[in-house]
Motif scaffolding. Structure first.
Motif, PDB file in Angstrom:
ATOM      1  N   LEU A 102       0.823  -1.216   0.000  1.00 31.49           N
ATOM      2  CA  LEU A 102       0.000   0.000   0.000  1.00 31.49           C
ATOM      3  C   LEU A 102       0.852   1.259   0.000  1.00 31.49           C
ATOM      4  O   LEU A 102       0.552   2.227  -0.698  1.00 31.49           O
ATOM      5  N   ILE A 103       1.938   1.253   0.793  1.00 32.75           N
ATOM      6  CA  ILE A 103       2.808   2.423   0.863  1.00 32.75           C
ATOM      7  C   ILE A 103       3.459   2.697  -0.493  1.00 32.75           C
ATOM      8  O   ILE A 103       3.617   3.848  -0.900  1.00 32.75           O
ATOM      9  N   LEU A 104       3.817   1.630  -1.208  1.00 31.87           N
ATOM     10  CA  LEU A 104       4.464   1.782  -2.510  1.00 31.87           C
ATOM     11  C   LEU A 104       3.498   2.224  -3.615  1.00 31.87           C
ATOM     12  O   LEU A 104       3.936   2.545  -4.708  1.00 31.87           O
ATOM     13  N   GLY A 105       2.208   2.189  -3.353  1.00 38.59           N
ATOM     14  CA  GLY A 105       1.266   2.664  -4.361  1.00 38.59           C
ATOM     15  C   GLY A 105       0.115   1.728  -4.648  1.00 38.59           C
ATOM     16  O   GLY A 105      -0.662   1.960  -5.550  1.00 38.59           O
ATOM     17  N   GLY A 106       0.011   0.644  -3.905  1.00 33.92           N
ATOM     18  CA  GLY A 106      -1.134  -0.235  -4.056  1.00 33.92           C
ATOM     19  C   GLY A 106      -0.885  -1.422  -4.962  1.00 33.92           C
ATOM     20  O   GLY A 106       0.237  -1.716  -5.368  1.00 33.92           O
ATOM     21  N   TYR A 107      -1.979  -2.075  -5.280  1.00 31.93           N
ATOM     22  CA  TYR A 107      -1.937  -3.344  -6.009  1.00 31.93           C
ATOM     23  C   TYR A 107      -1.962  -3.178  -7.518  1.00 31.93           C
ATOM     24  O   TYR A 107      -1.971  -4.158  -8.238  1.00 31.93           O
ATOM     25  N   ALA A 108      -1.961  -1.963  -8.015  1.00 32.19           N
ATOM     26  CA  ALA A 108      -2.052  -1.748  -9.456  1.00 32.19           C
ATOM     27  C   ALA A 108      -0.732  -2.033 -10.165  1.00 32.19           C
ATOM     28  O   ALA A 108      -0.725  -2.482 -11.305  1.00 32.19           O
ATOM     29  N   LYS A 109       0.389  -1.775  -9.505  1.00 32.69           N
ATOM     30  CA  LYS A 109       1.701  -1.976 -10.145  1.00 32.69           C
ATOM     31  C   LYS A 109       2.238  -3.365  -9.843  1.00 32.69           C
ATOM     32  O   LYS A 109       2.215  -3.828  -8.707  1.00 32.69           O
ATOM     33  N   SER A 110       2.788  -3.986 -10.859  1.00 32.23           N
ATOM     34  CA  SER A 110       3.327  -5.333 -10.735  1.00 32.23           C
ATOM     35  C   SER A 110       4.520  -5.396  -9.793  1.00 32.23           C
ATOM     36  O   SER A 110       4.661  -6.332  -9.013  1.00 32.23           O
ATOM     37  N   ILE A 111       5.365  -4.397  -9.844  1.00 35.21           N
ATOM     38  CA  ILE A 111       6.566  -4.403  -9.011  1.00 35.21           C
ATOM     39  C   ILE A 111       6.204  -4.356  -7.528  1.00 35.21           C
ATOM     40  O   ILE A 111       6.894  -4.948  -6.695  1.00 35.21           O
ATOM     41  N   ASN A 112       5.117  -3.676  -7.200  1.00 37.74           N
ATOM     42  CA  ASN A 112       4.683  -3.615  -5.798  1.00 37.74           C
ATOM     43  C   ASN A 112       4.309  -5.000  -5.283  1.00 37.74           C
ATOM     44  O   ASN A 112       4.611  -5.354  -4.141  1.00 37.74           O
ATOM     45  N   LEU A 113       3.637  -5.773  -6.126  1.00 39.84           N
ATOM     46  CA  LEU A 113       3.256  -7.129  -5.734  1.00 39.84           C
ATOM     47  C   LEU A 113       4.483  -7.999  -5.534  1.00 39.84           C
ATOM     48  O   LEU A 113       4.570  -8.779  -4.585  1.00 39.84           O
TER      49      LEU A 113
END
Length: 179
Positions: A102-113
């Protein structure tokens, strides 16, 4: 005004199926591979991480990883009966990993996952060695060996991040994942 539920039935079913497939496939890899050797450790962790990445691509909601971990722990307890002491670290690491996503920007970006799942795996492996240390304080050699084994397993988890992203790409190409 009708209140909509946060979790759709479809999401819960997908999480349950992925948790069961993860545990059963990990158990099959260990059995077919002849027990816990470096190759099966790497493959087992690769499978877990790959399926976790695919699940997070399929169900992009806060709490998916933690719910997946809880269901995976329940299936593990039913199959092997040995995970009860690791459930609290699993939950804490899962919640921390989801917070980072969530801090990195949520579930929309693949790299965050990928970062979230990789962080979960790292934090959980460190905490599981810590729990082992609590039980084997008299034998530090056992903890050294456990750390080596966990390190070998983490190599598989890191490989699983990239194989999961590749698998999602192929599933998108086959129109199984549409997001």
């Amino acid at each position: 005004m009708k209140k909509t539920a946060y979790w759709e039935m479809r999401d819960l079913v997908v999480i349950g199926i992925f948790a069961a497939i993860t545990k059963v496939s990990s158990l099959l890899v260990a059995l077919v591979g002849g027990g816990m050797n470096p190759v099966t450790l790497i493959l087992k962790n690769l499978l877990f991480t790959t399926l976790a990445i695919v699940l997070l691509y399929k169900v992009r909601k806060f709490g998916t990883l933690t719910l997946f971990i809880v269901v995976n722990a329940i299936v593990s307890m039913l199959l092997m009966g040995s995970v009860i002491f690791l459930i609290p670290p699993m939950l804490v690491c899962g919640i921390l990993a989801e917070g980072i996503i969530l801090i990195l920007g949520g579930y929309a970006k693949s790299i965050n996952l990928m970062i979230g799942v990789g962080l979960y795996d790292l934090l959980f492996k460190i905490s599981s060695v810590g729990v082992s240390w609590l039980y084997a304080r008299e034998q530090p050699e056992i903890i050294i060996m456990a750390t080596v084994i966990v390190g070998i397993g983490y190599i598989g988890a890191l490989l699983g991040l990239f194989s999961g992203a590749y698998f999602v790409k192929e599933l998108r190409h086959a129109c199984i994942i549409r997001q």
